[in-house]
Design an enzyme around this catalytic site. Sequence first.
Site, PDB file in Angstrom:
ATOM      1  N   GLU A  50      -3.422   7.447  -4.149  1.00  0.00           N
ATOM      2  CA  GLU A  50      -3.261   6.152  -3.485  1.00  0.00           C
ATOM      3  C   GLU A  50      -3.087   5.004  -4.480  1.00  0.00           C
ATOM      4  OE1 GLU A  50      -6.080   4.613  -0.087  1.00  0.00           O
ATOM      5  OE2 GLU A  50      -6.693   3.663  -1.966  1.00  0.00           O
ATOM      6  N   TYR A  68       0.857  -1.186   0.000  1.00  0.00           N
ATOM      7  CA  TYR A  68       0.000   0.000   0.000  1.00  0.00           C
ATOM      8  C   TYR A  68       0.890   1.231   0.000  1.00  0.00           C
ATOM      9  CZ  TYR A  68      -3.369   3.504   1.580  1.00  0.00           C
ATOM     10  OH  TYR A  68      -4.160   4.610   1.665  1.00  0.00           O
TER      11      TYR A  68
END
Length: 374
Positions: A187, A99
């Site tokens: 993101e 992530y």
Amino acid sequence: MKLQEYQAKEIFAAYGIPIQKGTVIDRPEKIDEVALTYPVVLKAQVLVGGRGKAGGIKLAAQPAEARQKAAQILGMSIKGEVVRRLLVAEAAEIGAEYYLAFTVDRAARRLVVIGSAAGGIDIEDVARTTPEKIVKVHIDPFTGFYPYHTREIGRTLGFKGKHLLQFAAIAHSLSRICTEMDAELAEINPLAIVKTTAAGDGSLLAVDAKLIIDDNAIYRHDGLPRNEELTELEVAARSQDLSYVELDGDVAIIGNGAGLVMSTLDMISHFGGRPANFLDVGGGATTENMTQAMSIVLRKKGVRSLFINIFGGITRCDDIARAIAAQPPPVPMVVRLTGTNEEEGRAILKQAAIHAHIDPEAAAQEVVRLMGKA
Ligand code: GDP
Ligand code: MN
């Protein structure tokens, strides 16, 4: 403003972040026209997360299967959003999932980089259950984001050698996207190590992309798509410079000033009513503004009463009263009117046989009571 995955990925690609080769379709038959190597992944283009879990992401080994699965996903509803477009991309063989995100930490008044080796799942879940698996680094706005930051984060996530270099390049690009595009969030989840892709063996790949642009900065970016879906009434309000928002109850609300309007919504809800919409006529509203405001909120389907809460400052109560008296609404109305030129305003309303409250709470209670009767 949220961008769709494929829109975000176009920007990612322009900044050199590796993405899968893919194309967007809106009908299952279009699968036949795409020149991609199978297997492919079919991804619902909606602005909500968790598409995988909701059945909006499927793999297909050959065209017939892709067409069939595309037909299943197109038109389905994911968390209330109907799927109109599908991203068809060459499927990656995913190894480890990471992530990586840049976002604004408002409390710290700076950008923060968030990384985790536990990617592919909801970062909120990771934060709750295993917070030690998340690294966070704040970026000092005066000194900026440097390669040593990316290497430090990369090492903490366990990257080495070639992967560490690739990670550093991706993080650097993502930080540039965040600042240059005025993003609130940039993101990648998952950022994956893939086994084989066109990008090379075992390379890092942005499998997903999320980009939210600060609404206040949209005017600075000409090329951006317009994803906001405004209702007809929202468009009408905007053209009059009135800020109007639709909800799903039955009490239409007009107020002046954002704080007053918000507290009005709270009061209505507190007393058991459900706002249908709200419109802020702003400071210095004229009779004409108020007339427009009433016509907009009352046009919404399902409105069964009107609540007007005006605290006159620059706005004058007599201007507001003239608009109300000139066009009594077709539904029960409760008015609270106080402040500048209150006496004149009340006199105008009185002539039209309209009572004006002073106490906002009493007025809110009254409108909810009327609804109970209606
Ligand atoms: P989200 O669920 O909306 O966050 O959508 P993502 O793009 O993150 O995809 C969700 C999950 O689907 C990923 O974590 C992967 O496990 C899987 N997935 C997505 N793309 C691919 C792909 O190209 N190949 C494979 N094998 N799985 C994929
Ligand atoms: Mn994702």
